[in-house]
Design a protein around this motif. Structure first.
Motif, PDB file in Angstrom:
ATOM      1  N   GLN A 170      50.447  44.648  46.172  1.00 59.22           N
ATOM      2  CA  GLN A 170      50.449  43.244  45.762  1.00 59.22           C
ATOM      3  C   GLN A 170      50.915  43.058  44.320  1.00 59.22           C
ATOM      4  O   GLN A 170      51.337  41.958  43.940  1.00 59.22           O
ATOM      5  CB  GLN A 170      49.050  42.643  45.938  1.00 59.22           C
ATOM      6  CG  GLN A 170      48.627  42.457  47.379  1.00 59.22           C
ATOM      7  CD  GLN A 170      49.521  41.483  48.130  1.00 59.22           C
ATOM      8  OE1 GLN A 170      50.187  40.658  47.542  1.00 59.22           O
ATOM      9  NE2 GLN A 170      49.526  41.606  49.455  1.00 59.22           N
ATOM     10  N   GLU A 208      39.851  38.158  44.727  1.00 61.55           N
ATOM     11  CA  GLU A 208      39.749  37.529  46.044  1.00 61.55           C
ATOM     12  C   GLU A 208      39.997  36.032  45.952  1.00 61.55           C
ATOM     13  O   GLU A 208      40.599  35.428  46.843  1.00 61.55           O
ATOM     14  CB  GLU A 208      38.379  37.822  46.653  1.00 61.55           C
ATOM     15  CG  GLU A 208      38.229  39.268  47.127  1.00 61.55           C
ATOM     16  CD  GLU A 208      36.848  39.560  47.694  1.00 61.55           C
ATOM     17  OE1 GLU A 208      35.979  38.657  47.617  1.00 61.55           O
ATOM     18  OE2 GLU A 208      36.647  40.681  48.208  1.00 61.55           O
ATOM     19  N   GLN A 209      39.547  35.401  44.860  1.00 65.20           N
ATOM     20  CA  GLN A 209      39.801  33.975  44.660  1.00 65.20           C
ATOM     21  C   GLN A 209      41.295  33.705  44.489  1.00 65.20           C
ATOM     22  O   GLN A 209      41.832  32.723  45.012  1.00 65.20           O
ATOM     23  CB  GLN A 209      39.031  33.472  43.443  1.00 65.20           C
ATOM     24  CG  GLN A 209      37.521  33.460  43.614  1.00 65.20           C
ATOM     25  CD  GLN A 209      36.783  33.143  42.331  1.00 65.20           C
ATOM     26  OE1 GLN A 209      37.358  32.596  41.390  1.00 65.20           O
ATOM     27  NE2 GLN A 209      35.503  33.496  42.263  1.00 65.20           N
ATOM     28  N   TYR A 211      43.745  35.663  45.651  1.00 62.75           N
ATOM     29  CA  TYR A 211      44.358  35.891  46.958  1.00 62.75           C
ATOM     30  C   TYR A 211      44.190  34.662  47.850  1.00 62.75           C
ATOM     31  O   TYR A 211      45.131  34.261  48.552  1.00 62.75           O
ATOM     32  CB  TYR A 211      43.727  37.104  47.645  1.00 62.75           C
ATOM     33  CG  TYR A 211      44.021  38.441  46.997  1.00 62.75           C
ATOM     34  CD1 TYR A 211      45.256  38.708  46.421  1.00 62.75           C
ATOM     35  CD2 TYR A 211      43.054  39.449  46.970  1.00 62.75           C
ATOM     36  CE1 TYR A 211      45.514  39.931  45.834  1.00 62.75           C
ATOM     37  CE2 TYR A 211      43.313  40.675  46.389  1.00 62.75           C
ATOM     38  CZ  TYR A 211      44.547  40.907  45.816  1.00 62.75           C
ATOM     39  OH  TYR A 211      44.817  42.122  45.238  1.00 62.75           O
ATOM     40  N   ALA A 212      43.004  34.070  47.821  1.00 63.88           N
ATOM     41  CA  ALA A 212      42.728  32.905  48.661  1.00 63.88           C
ATOM     42  C   ALA A 212      43.618  31.726  48.275  1.00 63.88           C
ATOM     43  O   ALA A 212      44.142  31.021  49.142  1.00 63.88           O
ATOM     44  CB  ALA A 212      41.249  32.518  48.556  1.00 63.88           C
ATOM     45  N   ARG A 213      43.808  31.523  46.963  1.00 63.85           N
ATOM     46  CA  ARG A 213      44.656  30.408  46.516  1.00 63.85           C
ATOM     47  C   ARG A 213      46.103  30.579  46.977  1.00 63.85           C
ATOM     48  O   ARG A 213      46.795  29.602  47.264  1.00 63.85           O
ATOM     49  CB  ARG A 213      44.626  30.309  44.981  1.00 63.85           C
ATOM     50  CG  ARG A 213      43.355  29.695  44.429  1.00 63.85           C
ATOM     51  CD  ARG A 213      43.566  29.179  43.014  1.00 63.85           C
ATOM     52  NE  ARG A 213      43.890  30.232  42.063  1.00 63.85           N
ATOM     53  CZ  ARG A 213      42.975  30.923  41.380  1.00 63.85           C
ATOM     54  NH1 ARG A 213      41.682  30.679  41.564  1.00 63.85           N
ATOM     55  NH2 ARG A 213      43.347  31.862  40.528  1.00 63.85           N
ATOM     56  N   LEU A 214      46.539  31.836  47.045  1.00 65.15           N
ATOM     57  CA  LEU A 214      47.925  32.113  47.424  1.00 65.15           C
ATOM     58  C   LEU A 214      48.083  32.338  48.923  1.00 65.15           C
ATOM     59  O   LEU A 214      49.201  32.532  49.404  1.00 65.15           O
ATOM     60  CB  LEU A 214      48.427  33.347  46.672  1.00 65.15           C
ATOM     61  CG  LEU A 214      48.544  33.199  45.147  1.00 65.15           C
ATOM     62  CD1 LEU A 214      48.925  34.539  44.517  1.00 65.15           C
ATOM     63  CD2 LEU A 214      49.578  32.150  44.779  1.00 65.15           C
ATOM     64  N   GLY A 215      46.973  32.338  49.660  1.00 64.72           N
ATOM     65  CA  GLY A 215      47.046  32.585  51.092  1.00 64.72           C
ATOM     66  C   GLY A 215      47.381  34.020  51.436  1.00 64.72           C
ATOM     67  O   GLY A 215      47.973  34.295  52.483  1.00 64.72           O
ATOM     68  N   ILE A 216      46.994  34.934  50.557  1.00 64.69           N
ATOM     69  CA  ILE A 216      47.267  36.362  50.783  1.00 64.69           C
ATOM     70  C   ILE A 216      46.069  37.008  51.475  1.00 64.69           C
ATOM     71  O   ILE A 216      44.936  36.872  51.015  1.00 64.69           O
ATOM     72  CB  ILE A 216      47.555  37.088  49.450  1.00 64.69           C
ATOM     73  CG1 ILE A 216      48.814  36.522  48.794  1.00 64.69           C
ATOM     74  CG2 ILE A 216      47.696  38.592  49.669  1.00 64.69           C
ATOM     75  CD1 ILE A 216      49.071  37.072  47.420  1.00 64.69           C
ATOM     76  N   GLU A 217      46.330  37.699  52.567  1.00 66.28           N
ATOM     77  CA  GLU A 217      45.274  38.431  53.250  1.00 66.28           C
ATOM     78  C   GLU A 217      45.387  39.905  52.882  1.00 66.28           C
ATOM     79  O   GLU A 217      46.411  40.540  53.146  1.00 66.28           O
ATOM     80  CB  GLU A 217      45.394  38.256  54.777  1.00 66.28           C
ATOM     81  CG  GLU A 217      45.119  36.833  55.240  1.00 66.28           C
ATOM     82  CD  GLU A 217      45.089  36.729  56.759  1.00 66.28           C
ATOM     83  OE1 GLU A 217      45.098  37.797  57.414  1.00 66.28           O
ATOM     84  OE2 GLU A 217      45.081  35.607  57.277  1.00 66.28           O
TER      85      GLU A 217
END
Length: 221
Positions: A170, A208-209, A211-217
């Motif tokens: 990433q 993790e926050q 990743y969530a904002r960017l829609g990354i899993e």
């Protein structure tokens, strides 16, 4: 480099369409005079992969009259001369990773009689521009007291980050790096410069926050 250094250089070409491969053509070691020949090369586009002898960095790669360090080498139109230049004028960054403000886990450990645990981190030093194959990031692990060292650096401008949990793939995502900018440190190092820095720890929850904002899993470790 010196003759001894030349004998420690290993050179090979990796096909550009398989840039994540860790191998390519047969590894070549230069002769005492620094000359080398890479044989059995098919007409295609490649990345040059080589190690820098101890205390050096790869300063230049020229293919004909073009500078191609960190870039693709196009052999589809024919072959030519490669010239590699290593420099002893390396930079170095030493530093420490700051403990998080919330030290409740350490307090609880002390109260229970258990040894206090210091958060560990991995440090990533990301240049302004990655090589075309995605390489160019320097990594280090923290030791006692959060100390780390990054040696044999190319002089230039970097963004330094200390992460509780590193996801190496990433870190090549420009959108992610933009989100992380405020949590790292901009660092300039010149030739032969040794710099001291201090980095805040980016926790797993913080990442993790992002990743969530960017829609990354991201797969769970």
């Amino acid at each position: 480099t010196s003759t001894a250094g030349v004998k420690n250089v290993h050179i090979f070409l990796v096909p550009a369409d398989n840039a994540r491969m860790m191998f390519g053509n047969e590894t070549v070691t230069p002769k005492d005079d620094g000359s080398f020949t890479v044989e059995n090369v098919a007409p295609a586009k490649y990345f040059l992969n080589t190690n820098a002898p101890s205390g050096t960095y790869l300063k230049s790669v020229r293919f004909g009259n073009q500078e191609v360090v960190g870039k693709q080498i196009d052999l589809t139109q024919g072959f030519g001369q490669l010239a590699l230049v290593f420099s002893y004028e390396v930079a170095e960054i030493d530093g420490t990773v700051q403990l998080p403000q919330n030290a409740s886990t350490n307090v609880e450990s002390a109260a229970s009689g258990q040894p206090s645990t210091t958060p560990t981190a991995e440090v990533a030093l990301v240049p302004d521009r990655l090589n075309e194959d995605g390489s160019g990031i320097f990594y280090a692990n923290t030791g006692a007291g959060g100390a780390f060292q990054l040696k044999q650096l190319l002089p230039g401008h970097y963004h330094a980050y200390a992460l509780e949990q590193m996801d190496y793939g990433q870190l090549q995502n420009p959108d992610l790096l933009k989100q992380m900018e405020s949590k790292g440190l901009n660092v300039d190092v010149r030739e032969n410069e040794k710099k001291q820095i201090q980095l805040p720890l980016i926790t797993e929850d913080e990442m993790e926050q992002i990743y969530a904002r960017l829609g990354i899993e991201v797969p769970q470790q």
